[in-house]
Design an enzyme around this catalytic site. Sequence first.
Site, PDB file in Angstrom:
ATOM      1  N   GLY A  49       0.831  -1.203   0.000  1.00 18.56           N
ATOM      2  CA  GLY A  49       0.000   0.000   0.000  1.00 18.56           C
ATOM      3  C   GLY A  49       0.867   1.255   0.000  1.00 18.56           C
ATOM      4  N   SER A  62       6.576  -4.765  -1.070  1.00 21.02           N
ATOM      5  CA  SER A  62       6.367  -3.388  -1.503  1.00 21.02           C
ATOM      6  C   SER A  62       6.407  -2.435  -0.307  1.00 21.02           C
ATOM      7  CB  SER A  62       5.041  -3.316  -2.273  1.00 21.02           C
ATOM      8  OG  SER A  62       4.923  -2.098  -2.966  1.00 21.02           O
ATOM      9  N   TRP A  63       5.355  -1.669  -0.060  1.00 22.92           N
ATOM     10  CA  TRP A  63       5.315  -0.811   1.122  1.00 22.92           C
ATOM     11  C   TRP A  63       5.557  -1.629   2.388  1.00 22.92           C
ATOM     12  CZ3 TRP A  63       5.568   3.237   4.078  1.00 22.92           C
ATOM     13  CH2 TRP A  63       4.876   3.278   5.300  1.00 22.92           C
ATOM     14  N   ASP A  93      10.171  -5.018 -12.460  1.00 20.96           N
ATOM     15  CA  ASP A  93       9.303  -4.327 -11.507  1.00 20.96           C
ATOM     16  C   ASP A  93       9.255  -2.842 -11.863  1.00 20.96           C
ATOM     17  OD1 ASP A  93       8.126  -3.102  -9.285  1.00 20.96           O
ATOM     18  OD2 ASP A  93       8.983  -4.541  -7.876  1.00 20.96           O
ATOM     19  N   HIS A 132       6.182  -6.570 -10.435  1.00 20.54           N
ATOM     20  CA  HIS A 132       6.031  -6.159  -9.043  1.00 20.54           C
ATOM     21  C   HIS A 132       5.089  -7.037  -8.230  1.00 20.54           C
ATOM     22  CE1 HIS A 132       6.058  -3.478  -5.605  1.00 20.54           C
ATOM     23  NE2 HIS A 132       4.734  -3.455  -5.628  1.00 20.54           N
TER      24      HIS A 132
END
Length: 322
Positions: free
Chosen positions: A44, A111-112, A267, A295
Site C-alpha cells: 500500500g 512493496s510498502w 518491476d 512487481h
Amino acid sequence: MSHCLYPQIATYKEEWLTVSQHHQIYIEQSGNPNGIPVVYLHGGPGGGSSENHRRYFDPEIYRIILFDQRGCGKSLPTLSLDNNTTWDLVNDIEAIRKHLLIDKWLVSGGSWGTTLALCYGIKYSDKILAFILRGIFLGTQKEYDWLYKSDGAARFFPDYYREFSSVLAQGEQADPLIGYHRIFQGNNELAKTSASKAWYLWELRLSTIEYQHIKPLKVEDTHKALCMAQLSSYYFYQNCFLNENYIMANMSEIAEIPAIIIHGRYDMVCQLGVADELVNAWENATLQILTQAGHSGFESQTIDAICKATDTMASFLNESHQ
C-alpha cells in the site's frame, strides 16, 4: 523443485486489538500455533492483507500472523488518517508481538510492507529472527518521482499515465502527488472516488507483466481503491513520515539480521536498483533477481521464489536454534 502457494487454510483465531483511542487493528492467525512465528506486512499503504498471503508459508511449520494496517482492510475505523503514520504502524507491529506473547519472529512483507519491515527492524532489531522481503521500497524522493512524475515509469506507459494524470487540473500534472492530495483533502466525494480509481488502476497496470495480455486490468473493488489511493497519497505526500534516506542511513541497526530479498527484474513500481543498493549495504542479505517477474506478489515466478525462501528460512532457523 517447483513451488506454488500452499493450500488455502482457515484462520484459527481472529481478533481486533485496540492500539489507540481511535484505532482497532484486525489480526488473524493460522498454521501451527507452536510453529515459527512470522508476521506478513501487506503493501500500500492501504492495501490490506489477503488470504493468499497465508499461503506463502508452510502451515505445518509456521505460525502465520497477518494484520490490516490502520485505516484499511478490516481494521477500524476504515479510511482514517488520524494518528496514522509510519511510526504508528511500527508501534502497532510491536504491540501485536507483545499481545501474542512472541519473543522473536520472522518479518516478511512486500512493496510498502518492506518499508515498514525495515523501519520496524531499525527500531526493534532485537525482536527479529530474520527477514523475507519482496519488492523493495525505501520511501525516498527518487522513488516517488519514478512512480508519479512524467519522466519515470510514465516513459514506459505513456498511455496509462495520461489516464492517471487526466483527473488533475492542468497546473497540477507536473507534480501529481500535490494534485491528488488536494482532491483527497477536499469534500467532493465523486471526485475522490474517480481519483481513487485512477490512482489504483495506474499501480495495477504497473504491477504485473504476466496477465495484461490475457484481459485488460480494471478496478473491481471500489473500497480497496479508496483505501489504497487515499492512504498511499497521504503517506507519500508526507514522505512516509521519514527523513530522506532514513533506512539506508540506519542500516547498521539491522546489518547482522539474515535476510532474503526478492525482486522482479521488470518491476515498474519498485526499481530493482533500489533493492541492489540496499543489499550492497547489508552484509547478511542476499538478493534474488527474478528474470520473468514484475512487481506483483502473485506472479508465477514470484510465488515460486517466496515459497522457496520461506522453506529455506525455516530450515535455517530450525538449524540455528537447535
